[in-house]
Design a protein around this motif. Structure first.
Motif, PDB file in Angstrom:
ATOM      1  N   VAL A 154      32.922  38.033  42.367  1.00 49.51           N
ATOM      2  CA  VAL A 154      33.693  36.923  41.792  1.00 49.51           C
ATOM      3  C   VAL A 154      33.572  35.728  42.730  1.00 49.51           C
ATOM      4  CG1 VAL A 154      35.966  36.144  41.046  1.00 49.51           C
ATOM      5  CG2 VAL A 154      35.305  38.543  40.726  1.00 49.51           C
ATOM      6  N   CYS A 155      32.943  34.667  42.265  1.00 49.95           N
ATOM      7  CA  CYS A 155      32.749  33.474  43.096  1.00 49.95           C
ATOM      8  C   CYS A 155      34.020  32.619  43.111  1.00 49.95           C
ATOM      9  CB  CYS A 155      31.595  32.641  42.559  1.00 49.95           C
ATOM     10  SG  CYS A 155      30.011  33.493  42.581  1.00 49.95           S
ATOM     11  N   VAL A 156      34.548  32.397  44.303  1.00 55.29           N
ATOM     12  CA  VAL A 156      35.757  31.583  44.457  1.00 55.29           C
ATOM     13  C   VAL A 156      35.377  30.281  45.162  1.00 55.29           C
ATOM     14  CG1 VAL A 156      38.087  31.465  45.419  1.00 55.29           C
ATOM     15  CG2 VAL A 156      37.184  33.657  44.596  1.00 55.29           C
ATOM     16  N   ASN A 157      35.704  29.175  44.542  1.00 55.71           N
ATOM     17  CA  ASN A 157      35.384  27.853  45.085  1.00 55.71           C
ATOM     18  C   ASN A 157      36.013  27.683  46.467  1.00 55.71           C
ATOM     19  OD1 ASN A 157      35.258  25.055  45.628  1.00 55.71           O
ATOM     20  ND2 ASN A 157      35.289  24.563  43.446  1.00 55.71           N
ATOM     21  N   PRO A 158      35.225  27.311  47.493  1.00 55.91           N
ATOM     22  CA  PRO A 158      35.781  27.129  48.837  1.00 55.91           C
ATOM     23  C   PRO A 158      36.873  26.067  48.904  1.00 55.91           C
ATOM     24  CG  PRO A 158      33.392  27.227  48.918  1.00 55.91           C
ATOM     25  CD  PRO A 158      33.760  27.128  47.471  1.00 55.91           C
ATOM     26  N   ALA A 159      36.907  25.170  47.907  1.00 59.11           N
ATOM     27  CA  ALA A 159      37.903  24.091  47.901  1.00 59.11           C
ATOM     28  C   ALA A 159      39.214  24.501  47.240  1.00 59.11           C
ATOM     29  CB  ALA A 159      37.331  22.857  47.199  1.00 59.11           C
ATOM     30  N   TYR A 160      39.282  25.723  46.705  1.00 59.32           N
ATOM     31  CA  TYR A 160      40.498  26.164  46.019  1.00 59.32           C
ATOM     32  C   TYR A 160      41.709  26.114  46.946  1.00 59.32           C
ATOM     33  CZ  TYR A 160      38.675  27.942  41.556  1.00 59.32           C
ATOM     34  OH  TYR A 160      38.150  28.068  40.298  1.00 59.32           O
ATOM     35  N   ARG A 161      42.839  25.718  46.369  1.00 54.07           N
ATOM     36  CA  ARG A 161      44.112  25.799  47.056  1.00 54.07           C
ATOM     37  C   ARG A 161      44.759  27.144  46.693  1.00 54.07           C
ATOM     38  NH1 ARG A 161      42.607  23.452  50.689  1.00 54.07           N
ATOM     39  NH2 ARG A 161      44.715  23.462  51.529  1.00 54.07           N
ATOM     40  N   THR A 162      45.927  27.412  47.248  1.00 46.73           N
ATOM     41  CA  THR A 162      46.535  28.738  47.080  1.00 46.73           C
ATOM     42  C   THR A 162      46.808  29.098  45.619  1.00 46.73           C
ATOM     43  OG1 THR A 162      48.680  27.697  47.544  1.00 46.73           O
ATOM     44  CG2 THR A 162      47.578  28.827  49.370  1.00 46.73           C
ATOM     45  N   ASN A 163      47.266  28.130  44.826  1.00 46.57           N
ATOM     46  CA  ASN A 163      47.568  28.456  43.429  1.00 46.57           C
ATOM     47  C   ASN A 163      46.307  28.796  42.649  1.00 46.57           C
ATOM     48  OD1 ASN A 163      46.828  25.667  43.652  1.00 46.57           O
ATOM     49  ND2 ASN A 163      47.538  25.328  41.569  1.00 46.57           N
ATOM     50  N   GLU A 164      45.197  28.128  42.974  1.00 48.07           N
ATOM     51  CA  GLU A 164      43.934  28.403  42.294  1.00 48.07           C
ATOM     52  C   GLU A 164      43.359  29.740  42.756  1.00 48.07           C
ATOM     53  OE1 GLU A 164      42.166  23.899  41.792  1.00 48.07           O
ATOM     54  OE2 GLU A 164      42.418  24.731  43.810  1.00 48.07           O
ATOM     55  N   LEU A 165      43.494  30.027  44.039  1.00 52.02           N
ATOM     56  CA  LEU A 165      43.033  31.316  44.569  1.00 52.02           C
ATOM     57  C   LEU A 165      43.801  32.451  43.905  1.00 52.02           C
ATOM     58  CD1 LEU A 165      41.508  33.096  46.647  1.00 52.02           C
ATOM     59  CD2 LEU A 165      43.416  32.690  48.219  1.00 52.02           C
ATOM     60  N   GLU A 166      45.100  32.318  43.849  1.00 56.41           N
ATOM     61  CA  GLU A 166      45.933  33.363  43.244  1.00 56.41           C
ATOM     62  C   GLU A 166      45.544  33.586  41.788  1.00 56.41           C
ATOM     63  OE1 GLU A 166      50.674  34.399  42.454  1.00 56.41           O
ATOM     64  OE2 GLU A 166      50.090  32.680  43.710  1.00 56.41           O
ATOM     65  N   PHE A 167      45.320  32.501  41.063  1.00 56.18           N
ATOM     66  CA  PHE A 167      44.926  32.623  39.659  1.00 56.18           C
ATOM     67  C   PHE A 167      43.610  33.371  39.519  1.00 56.18           C
ATOM     68  CE2 PHE A 167      42.286  31.095  36.171  1.00 56.18           C
ATOM     69  CZ  PHE A 167      43.072  31.439  35.080  1.00 56.18           C
ATOM     70  N   ALA A 168      42.593  32.973  40.306  1.00 53.70           N
ATOM     71  CA  ALA A 168      41.270  33.593  40.191  1.00 53.70           C
ATOM     72  C   ALA A 168      41.317  35.082  40.533  1.00 53.70           C
ATOM     73  CB  ALA A 168      40.269  32.865  41.096  1.00 53.70           C
ATOM     74  N   LEU A 169      42.058  35.447  41.590  1.00 49.03           N
ATOM     75  CA  LEU A 169      42.137  36.854  41.993  1.00 49.03           C
ATOM     76  C   LEU A 169      42.826  37.695  40.928  1.00 49.03           C
ATOM     77  CD1 LEU A 169      43.106  36.471  45.769  1.00 49.03           C
ATOM     78  CD2 LEU A 169      40.865  37.061  44.821  1.00 49.03           C
ATOM     79  N   ASN A 170      43.912  37.170  40.383  1.00 45.70           N
ATOM     80  CA  ASN A 170      44.658  37.926  39.376  1.00 45.70           C
ATOM     81  C   ASN A 170      43.934  37.949  38.036  1.00 45.70           C
ATOM     82  OD1 ASN A 170      46.832  38.696  41.001  1.00 45.70           O
ATOM     83  ND2 ASN A 170      47.923  36.781  40.659  1.00 45.70           N
ATOM     84  N   GLN A 171      43.360  36.814  37.647  1.00 45.87           N
ATOM     85  CA  GLN A 171      42.691  36.747  36.356  1.00 45.87           C
ATOM     86  C   GLN A 171      41.450  37.631  36.324  1.00 45.87           C
ATOM     87  OE1 GLN A 171      39.759  35.316  34.954  1.00 45.87           O
ATOM     88  NE2 GLN A 171      40.462  35.300  32.827  1.00 45.87           N
ATOM     89  N   SER A 172      40.759  37.739  37.466  1.00 45.27           N
ATOM     90  CA  SER A 172      39.552  38.570  37.540  1.00 45.27           C
ATOM     91  C   SER A 172      39.870  40.027  37.834  1.00 45.27           C
ATOM     92  CB  SER A 172      38.617  38.039  38.626  1.00 45.27           C
ATOM     93  OG  SER A 172      39.216  38.149  39.911  1.00 45.27           O
ATOM     94  N   GLY A 173      41.082  40.303  38.318  1.00 45.52           N
ATOM     95  CA  GLY A 173      41.432  41.667  38.684  1.00 45.52           C
ATOM     96  C   GLY A 173      40.670  42.134  39.906  1.00 45.52           C
ATOM     97  N   SER A 174      40.456  41.236  40.862  1.00 44.11           N
ATOM     98  CA  SER A 174      39.666  41.577  42.051  1.00 44.11           C
ATOM     99  C   SER A 174      40.340  42.670  42.884  1.00 44.11           C
ATOM    100  CB  SER A 174      39.450  40.337  42.921  1.00 44.11           C
ATOM    101  OG  SER A 174      38.620  39.414  42.262  1.00 44.11           O
ATOM    102  N   ARG A 175      39.529  43.609  43.346  1.00 46.26           N
ATOM    103  CA  ARG A 175      40.027  44.721  44.153  1.00 46.26           C
ATOM    104  C   ARG A 175      39.895  44.435  45.645  1.00 46.26           C
ATOM    105  NH1 ARG A 175      37.843  51.007  43.736  1.00 46.26           N
ATOM    106  NH2 ARG A 175      39.253  51.847  45.322  1.00 46.26           N
ATOM    107  N   MET A 176      38.952  43.583  46.012  1.00 49.81           N
ATOM    108  CA  MET A 176      38.737  43.236  47.419  1.00 49.81           C
ATOM    109  C   MET A 176      38.471  41.753  47.529  1.00 49.81           C
ATOM    110  SD  MET A 176      35.708  44.563  50.029  1.00 49.81           S
ATOM    111  CE  MET A 176      36.434  46.180  50.334  1.00 49.81           C
ATOM    112  N   LEU A 177      38.912  41.159  48.655  1.00 47.29           N
ATOM    113  CA  LEU A 177      38.621  39.761  48.949  1.00 47.29           C
ATOM    114  C   LEU A 177      37.816  39.689  50.243  1.00 47.29           C
ATOM    115  CD1 LEU A 177      38.992  36.661  48.626  1.00 47.29           C
ATOM    116  CD2 LEU A 177      41.141  36.906  49.923  1.00 47.29           C
ATOM    117  N   LEU A 178      36.642  39.084  50.170  1.00 45.01           N
ATOM    118  CA  LEU A 178      35.845  38.792  51.351  1.00 45.01           C
ATOM    119  C   LEU A 178      35.899  37.284  51.558  1.00 45.01           C
ATOM    120  CD1 LEU A 178      32.687  41.017  50.709  1.00 45.01           C
ATOM    121  CD2 LEU A 178      34.663  41.543  52.143  1.00 45.01           C
TER     122      LEU A 178
END
Length: 270
Positions: A41-65
């Motif tokens: 799951v590609c996460v934009n390096p410019a994301y702020r916390t609310n955008e990060l939280e949305f992407a992780l939850n919406q994608s159902g990510s199991r791990m964050l690198l």
């Protein structure tokens, strides 16, 4: 890296979020997840916390690198804020250049390459392998799920169009989190045996000109504003860019006439 992720219990279809600017660990993760069938799951390096939280939850990510930081963003602190709120699917966050990263890689010893090969053999080219998020300019970002065949063919045929061979050296200053960098750049290069040249973790015109000159790059990627910035560097004429023969502008193969004007301007010293 693939053995380490397999040892971490990742199954086919599990999501691994990658939040980082252009780094070598990014490329390792791209290929390692593909080897074991995990969806990157590609996460934009410019994301702020609310955008990060949305992407992780919406994608159902199991791990964050993630990188430890980027520009003014402290990724560790931002993840701390997000995890304190609600990201129930993320079981583990691993930051590059830390003991987390070393611990993850050390797990590789418990899994053999034979096991990785067996996992790879169980995958189909129509399996999902990557989730790209739209900018979210007109609403929340939307995740587009892409398959092995989708992104591999995309990168391969872009490379074919540009006439890449093992003799080419491709300068990739565009971000990996977008298809321009990770597909047209990384996959376009490696499917033809071409060398990937990464000038910096994010775009900076002088580092791009230096990379092209010093590494004798034959192809250069960028959006129009990047090329304008490069052409506008005060000592532009001091860089030997005569090795350039092709490139991509604005995320798609550039019209020959336009790219030729750029290359001719950059090759005036030839």
């Amino acid at each position: 890296m693939a053995r380490a992720l397999l040892a971490g219990g990742l199954e086919v279809g599990d999501r691994v979020a990658l939040w980082s600017p252009n780094r070598y660990e990014w490329v390792l993760t791209q290929y390692a997840t593909a080897r074991i069938g995990a969806i990157m799951v590609c996460v934009n390096p410019a994301y702020r916390t609310n955008e990060l939280e949305f992407a992780l939850n919406q994608s159902g990510s199991r791990m964050l690198l993630a990188a430890p930081e980027f520009k003014t963003s402290d990724y560790r602190a931002m993840w701390g804020e997000v995890s304190a709120n609600s990201c129930p699917t993320v079981e583990r966050a691993v930051f590059f250049e830390s003991s987390d990263w070393s611990d993850l890689l050390s797990r590789a010893d418990s899994v053999s390459s034979v096991e990785v090969a067996a996992r790879s053999a169980s995958l189909a080219n129509s399996d999902p392998i990557n989730i790209q998020y739209t900018s979210g300019t007109t609403g929340l970002p939307k995740g587009a799920t892409l398959t092995h065949r989708n992104i591999l063919n995309n990168g391969f045929f872009v490379g074919e169009t540009l006439g890449y061979t093992e003799m080419d050296r491709v300068c990739i200053p565009v971000p990996f989190y977008h298809c321009f960098g990770m597909v047209m750049g990384n996959l376009g290069s490696t499917t033809h045996g071409s060398t990937m040249v990464i000038p910096n973790d994010a775009f900076e015109p002088v580092s791009v000109l230096s990379a092209v000159s010093e590494e004798r790059c034959t192809s250069l990627y960028g959006v129009p504003t990047m090329f304008i910035a490069e052409l506008g560097v005060d000592d532009f004429d001091s860089y030997d860019l005569s090795s350039l023969r092709t490139g991509i502008m604005a995320g798609s193969p550039c019209p020959v006439e336009v790219m030729r004007q750029v290359i001719d301007r950059m090759n005036m010293s030839r």
